[in-house]
Design a protein around this motif. Structure first.
Motif, PDB file in Angstrom:
ATOM      1  N   TYR A  29     -39.145 -14.158 115.393  1.00 18.36           N
ATOM      2  CA  TYR A  29     -39.927 -12.926 115.392  1.00 18.36           C
ATOM      3  C   TYR A  29     -41.262 -13.050 116.111  1.00 18.36           C
ATOM      4  N   SER A  30     -41.975 -14.105 115.876  1.00 17.32           N
ATOM      5  CA  SER A  30     -43.372 -14.182 116.291  1.00 17.32           C
ATOM      6  C   SER A  30     -43.559 -14.357 117.781  1.00 17.32           C
ATOM      7  N   ARG A  31     -42.508 -14.440 118.569  1.00 19.16           N
ATOM      8  CA  ARG A  31     -42.629 -14.779 119.983  1.00 19.16           C
ATOM      9  C   ARG A  31     -42.544 -13.588 120.926  1.00 19.16           C
ATOM     10  N   TYR A  32     -42.547 -12.376 120.410  1.00 12.81           N
ATOM     11  CA  TYR A  32     -42.324 -11.235 121.279  1.00 12.81           C
ATOM     12  C   TYR A  32     -43.259 -10.074 120.954  1.00 12.81           C
ATOM     13  N   CYS A  33     -43.520  -9.294 121.986  1.00 12.11           N
ATOM     14  CA  CYS A  33     -44.253  -8.044 121.814  1.00 12.11           C
ATOM     15  C   CYS A  33     -43.389  -7.074 121.009  1.00 12.11           C
ATOM     16  N   MET A  34     -44.036  -6.366 120.065  1.00 10.25           N
ATOM     17  CA  MET A  34     -43.354  -5.370 119.258  1.00 10.25           C
ATOM     18  C   MET A  34     -44.102  -4.048 119.347  1.00 10.25           C
ATOM     19  N   GLY A  35     -43.362  -2.964 119.290  1.00  7.44           N
ATOM     20  CA  GLY A  35     -44.005  -1.658 119.399  1.00  7.44           C
ATOM     21  C   GLY A  35     -43.435  -0.639 118.435  1.00  7.44           C
ATOM     22  N   TRP A  36     -44.227   0.403 118.224  1.00  7.32           N
ATOM     23  CA  TRP A  36     -43.790   1.585 117.456  1.00  7.32           C
ATOM     24  C   TRP A  36     -43.755   2.776 118.402  1.00  7.32           C
ATOM     25  N   PHE A  37     -42.685   3.520 118.319  1.00  9.04           N
ATOM     26  CA  PHE A  37     -42.514   4.727 119.097  1.00  9.04           C
ATOM     27  C   PHE A  37     -42.161   5.866 118.152  1.00  9.04           C
ATOM     28  N   TYR A  94     -39.636   4.798 115.440  1.00 12.84           N
ATOM     29  CA  TYR A  94     -38.807   3.654 115.768  1.00 12.84           C
ATOM     30  C   TYR A  94     -39.662   2.418 116.020  1.00 12.84           C
ATOM     31  N   CYS A  95     -39.166   1.261 115.601  1.00  6.15           N
ATOM     32  CA  CYS A  95     -39.777   0.024 116.050  1.00  6.15           C
ATOM     33  C   CYS A  95     -38.898  -0.553 117.152  1.00  6.15           C
ATOM     34  N   ALA A  96     -39.519  -1.343 118.018  1.00  3.38           N
ATOM     35  CA  ALA A  96     -38.803  -1.861 119.172  1.00  3.38           C
ATOM     36  C   ALA A  96     -39.355  -3.222 119.573  1.00  3.38           C
ATOM     37  N   LYS A  97     -38.526  -3.995 120.239  1.00  2.00           N
ATOM     38  CA  LYS A  97     -38.865  -5.357 120.641  1.00  2.00           C
ATOM     39  C   LYS A  97     -38.716  -5.506 122.144  1.00  2.00           C
ATOM     40  N   ARG A  98     -39.705  -6.160 122.733  1.00  5.27           N
ATOM     41  CA  ARG A  98     -39.597  -6.498 124.150  1.00  5.27           C
ATOM     42  C   ARG A  98     -39.044  -7.912 124.305  1.00  5.27           C
ATOM     43  N   SER A  99     -38.741  -8.262 125.532  1.00  2.76           N
ATOM     44  CA  SER A  99     -38.243  -9.605 125.817  1.00  2.76           C
ATOM     45  C   SER A  99     -39.362 -10.540 126.242  1.00  2.76           C
ATOM     46  N   THR A 100     -40.620 -10.051 126.229  1.00  3.57           N
ATOM     47  CA  THR A 100     -41.776 -10.843 126.627  1.00  3.57           C
ATOM     48  C   THR A 100     -42.741 -11.005 125.457  1.00  3.57           C
ATOM     49  N   PRO A 101     -43.546 -12.077 125.460  1.00  3.18           N
ATOM     50  CA  PRO A 101     -44.512 -12.280 124.370  1.00  3.18           C
ATOM     51  C   PRO A 101     -45.668 -11.287 124.405  1.00  3.18           C
ATOM     52  N   TRP A 102     -46.023 -10.850 125.619  1.00  3.23           N
ATOM     53  CA  TRP A 102     -47.180  -9.983 125.751  1.00  3.23           C
ATOM     54  C   TRP A 102     -46.733  -8.565 126.077  1.00  3.23           C
ATOM     55  N   CYS A 103     -47.531  -7.624 125.616  1.00  3.37           N
ATOM     56  CA  CYS A 103     -47.143  -6.228 125.782  1.00  3.37           C
ATOM     57  C   CYS A 103     -47.562  -5.675 127.143  1.00  3.37           C
ATOM     58  N   ASP A 106     -48.264  -1.734 130.296  1.00  3.03           N
ATOM     59  CA  ASP A 106     -47.182  -0.756 130.247  1.00  3.03           C
ATOM     60  C   ASP A 106     -46.490  -0.758 128.890  1.00  3.03           C
ATOM     61  N   TRP A 107     -47.233  -1.088 127.852  1.00  2.00           N
ATOM     62  CA  TRP A 107     -46.623  -1.179 126.526  1.00  2.00           C
ATOM     63  C   TRP A 107     -46.077   0.154 126.041  1.00  2.00           C
ATOM     64  N   VAL A 108     -46.521   1.260 126.607  1.00  2.00           N
ATOM     65  CA  VAL A 108     -46.054   2.568 126.161  1.00  2.00           C
ATOM     66  C   VAL A 108     -44.688   2.932 126.725  1.00  2.00           C
ATOM     67  N   ARG A 109     -44.191   2.170 127.686  1.00  2.28           N
ATOM     68  CA  ARG A 109     -42.937   2.502 128.339  1.00  2.28           C
ATOM     69  C   ARG A 109     -41.759   2.070 127.496  1.00  2.28           C
ATOM     70  N   ALA A 110     -40.969   3.027 127.067  1.00  6.45           N
ATOM     71  CA  ALA A 110     -39.819   2.735 126.218  1.00  6.45           C
ATOM     72  C   ALA A 110     -38.780   1.880 126.948  1.00  6.45           C
ATOM     73  N   ASP A 111     -38.677   2.014 128.260  1.00  6.00           N
ATOM     74  CA  ASP A 111     -37.654   1.270 128.997  1.00  6.00           C
ATOM     75  C   ASP A 111     -37.962  -0.219 129.081  1.00  6.00           C
ATOM     76  N   LYS A 112     -39.159  -0.625 128.649  1.00  8.28           N
ATOM     77  CA  LYS A 112     -39.529  -2.037 128.652  1.00  8.28           C
ATOM     78  C   LYS A 112     -39.074  -2.760 127.387  1.00  8.28           C
ATOM     79  N   TYR A 113     -38.566  -2.006 126.417  1.00  7.91           N
ATOM     80  CA  TYR A 113     -38.150  -2.581 125.137  1.00  7.91           C
ATOM     81  C   TYR A 113     -36.632  -2.656 125.103  1.00  7.91           C
ATOM     82  N   ILE A 114     -36.121  -3.787 124.647  1.00 10.99           N
ATOM     83  CA  ILE A 114     -34.681  -4.000 124.767  1.00 10.99           C
ATOM     84  C   ILE A 114     -33.927  -3.856 123.456  1.00 10.99           C
TER      85      ILE A 114
END
Length: 126
Positions: A29-37, A94-103, A106-114
């Motif tokens: 868990y701790s290795r990736y950027c996480m977001g709320w949409f 929704y919560c979402a996870k990226r494939s990178t540690p840093w957000c 462009d953290w607001v872009r939904a297409d960046k979250y996998i």
């Protein structure tokens, strides 16, 4: 298998508070950027908050000062504390996870979250 499960949504009157949680599993868990949409009916999905592995946070102007994103790495949980709720905050969250540690910027872009959770409904009445 990555799983994100949101909880904590509900109905509240304007001015009230809710605390959303997102339980993560299937990865470190701790290795990736996480977001709320959030997404309201007839509107595009909107990025409202994100947090990177170093704890850096970002907020949309619409929620800045009212919402707080945080994470508990020991519990693999992402949270969103929502205060001073307004009717315009009504949406599926929704919560979402990226494939990178840093957000990044462009953290607001939904297409960046996998990976995405199934969402939890928040309804704010006036």
């Amino acid at each position: 298998q990555v799983q994100l499960v949101e909880s904590g949504g509900g109905s509240v009157q304007a001015g009230g508070s809710l605390r959303l949680s997102c339980a993560a599993s299937g990865y470190t868990y701790s290795r990736y950027c996480m977001g709320w949409f959030r997404q309201a009916p007839g509107k595009e999905r909107e990025g409202i908050a994100a947090i990177g592995i170093e704890g850096t946070t970002g907020y949309a102007d619409s929620v800045k000062g009212r919402f707080t994103i945080s994470q508990d790495n020991a519990e693999n949980t992402l949270t969103l504390q929502m205060n001073s709720l307004k009717p315009e905050d009504t949406a599926m969250y929704y919560c979402a996870k990226r494939s990178t540690p840093w957000c990044g910027v462009d953290w607001v872009r939904a297409d960046k979250y996998i990976y995405w959770g199934q969402g939890t409904q928040v309804t704010v009445s006036s």
